[in-house]
Design an enzyme around this catalytic site. Structure first.
Site, PDB file in Angstrom:
ATOM      1  N   CYS A 110       0.809  -1.226   0.000  1.00  0.00           N
ATOM      2  CA  CYS A 110       0.000   0.000   0.000  1.00  0.00           C
ATOM      3  C   CYS A 110       0.840   1.273   0.000  1.00  0.00           C
ATOM      4  O   CYS A 110       0.306   2.366  -0.173  1.00  0.00           O
ATOM      5  CB  CYS A 110      -0.952  -0.011   1.194  1.00  0.00           C
ATOM      6  SG  CYS A 110      -2.020  -1.472   1.242  1.00  0.00           S
ATOM      7  N   HIS A 115      -3.486   6.912   1.922  1.00  0.00           N
ATOM      8  CA  HIS A 115      -3.887   5.594   1.457  1.00  0.00           C
ATOM      9  C   HIS A 115      -5.242   5.260   2.073  1.00  0.00           C
ATOM     10  O   HIS A 115      -5.451   5.416   3.282  1.00  0.00           O
ATOM     11  CB  HIS A 115      -2.834   4.562   1.855  1.00  0.00           C
ATOM     12  CG  HIS A 115      -3.317   3.158   1.802  1.00  0.00           C
ATOM     13  ND1 HIS A 115      -3.906   2.618   0.678  1.00  0.00           N
ATOM     14  CD2 HIS A 115      -3.319   2.176   2.745  1.00  0.00           C
ATOM     15  CE1 HIS A 115      -4.238   1.360   0.933  1.00  0.00           C
ATOM     16  NE2 HIS A 115      -3.896   1.069   2.171  1.00  0.00           N
ATOM     17  N   ASN A 137     -10.172  -0.800   0.314  1.00  0.00           N
ATOM     18  CA  ASN A 137      -8.720  -0.678   0.287  1.00  0.00           C
ATOM     19  C   ASN A 137      -8.208  -1.277  -1.024  1.00  0.00           C
ATOM     20  O   ASN A 137      -8.220  -2.492  -1.206  1.00  0.00           O
ATOM     21  CB  ASN A 137      -8.125  -1.424   1.490  1.00  0.00           C
ATOM     22  CG  ASN A 137      -6.607  -1.345   1.543  1.00  0.00           C
ATOM     23  OD1 ASN A 137      -5.945  -1.023   0.570  1.00  0.00           O
ATOM     24  ND2 ASN A 137      -6.051  -1.674   2.695  1.00  0.00           N
TER      25      ASN A 137
END
Length: 400
Positions: free
Chosen positions: A176, A326, A356
């Site tokens: 990520c 993020h 996500n």
């Protein structure tokens, strides 16, 4: 070649103003010891002369060369899974998921879809916005932890874009945090290597590595791709002010998807000398995550990283127009914003719609914010990624 603003960018930059201030080295690049905050530099080259290579071609010597973000694009799969859909396969509900994560929907690649196609679509949109032809791309960076080939998928994106000059293309694996690392890598290639147009693509399909019977993890992840074109410019237009990056292998146990052997594979026939030595077929396991520990790590490390990057840039939290993190969990986003005293109306979040999406989350959210008119040319953005590794990093950038 004309860039997005219509200004001419020469193939080989020539910078006439000479300067050679004392230099020191930071984790974020170079700093100037005269105490004046200046643009981050990724190369020690400070003279604006050119020299001839042994082949007779021009090799740029870069002085005060900068980079800026001039185009963005994104793409998501057509298949959408809602919280209500998930409640039919695991013990959960829309309220339970949305209250704890902020997520309501996510997109996933179907079995016939390709991550390469998704990434190429996002990249094409970024090139179109920047008004840059695929043949003028010097480098393709694919930030992904889920390539469609063990050896990387970036060259396949170069192929899909139709780049006839065969620019270098390679993968960056940092989960990520990948897009932030890609952004900084692009800047270093431009400032230190003479590249002019670098595509940075964040694309992941973590749905392929999710245990769909585990309600603690299957509710979190979605698939997507986002891209940004980073372009060379003079130092006065530089759009990457500072960055800060870290990793901590001790935290790997909290978020991982390790290799496991296929227990059904039979030993190959040998004369006995290699029994038990030859590896069995292997594959990556499903994502394993300790959510509480990841949350604690993120709300501690991310604000510190952004504050460090802001300090290196000579800016304060009040100087930024947008906070773009993020998109992992709305509670994390809110906690970091509170720590940095950034009001809710200056926080970019599209987590509710996509979940996500790993390395894709930052460029996906940026693209939507730019195309909606929220983020405009000249706006300063504090952005940060964090995730498996553990890795984390931040960058202070200006759009356009």
């Amino acid at each position: 070649m004309a860039n997005a603003s219509g200004l001419f960018t020469p193939t080989v930059p020539t910078v006439r103003r000479r300067f050679s201030p004392p230099l020191g080295i930071y984790r974020s690049g170079f700093w100037f010891s005269d105490g004046v905050s200046r643009r981050t530099v990724c190369s020690s080259s400070t003279q604006g002369a050119e020299k001839l290579s042994p082949s007779g071609s021009r090799v740029p010597r870069l002085a005060g060369k900068g980079c800026k973000l001039v185009g963005c694009g994104s793409a998501v799969p057509t298949v959408q899974i809602s919280n209500d859909d998930l409640s039919k396969i695991v013990d959960t509900s829309d309220e339970w998921i949305s209250v704890r994560t902020g997520i309501r929907n996510r997109r996933i690649l179907s079995r016939k879809d390709s991550l390469i196609d998704l990434a190429a679509e996002a990249a094409k949109k970024a090139l179109q916005m920047a008004e840059v032809d695929p043949d003028d791309v010097d480098l393709v960076l694919l930030c992904t932890s889920t390539p469609e080939d063990l050896f990387g998928s970036a060259p396949q994106i170069q192929k899909a874009l139709g780049c006839k000059n065969n620019p270098l293309a390679y993968d960056i694996t940092a989960a990520c945090s990948g897009f932030i690392l890609g952004l900084v890598s692009a800047a270093c290639h431009i400032r230190g290597g003479g590249f002019n147009n670098v595509l940075v693509i964040g694309a992941d399909a973590l749905s392929r590595y999710v245990d769909w019977t585990d309600r603690g993890s299957c509710i979190l992840f979605g698939d997507a791709a986002g891209a940004v074109l980073v372009q060379a410019c003079n130092s006065e237009e530089d759009g990457l002010f500072a960055f800060d990056m870290h990793s901590d292998g001790e935290g790997q146990r909290h978020l991982k998807a390790g290799i496991k052997e296929n227990e059904t594979d039979k030993e190959p026939g040998t004369n006995g000398s290699l029994v038990g030595l030859l590896p069995k077929g292997s594959a990556y396991s499903c994502i394993q995550m300790n959510g509480k520990e990841v949350f604690r790590f993120a709300v501690r490390a991310v604000p510190q990283s952004i504050e460090s990057a802001l300090e290196k840039a000579g800016l304060t939290g009040s100087s930024i127009d947008w906070l773009l993190l993020h998109q992992a969990n709305q509670r994390i986003i809110d906690a970091v914003a509170t720590r940095l005293d950034v009001p809710y109306e200056r926080v970019i979040s599209n987590l509710a719609n996509y979940g996500n999406t790993s390395a894709a989350s930052i460029p996906l959210a940026l693209d939507e914010a730019v195309r909606s008119g929220k983020v405009q040319a000249g706006h300063t953005i504090a952005t940060a990624g964090f995730g498996a590794g553990l890795t984390w990093g931040s960058a202070i950038v200006r759009w356009g």
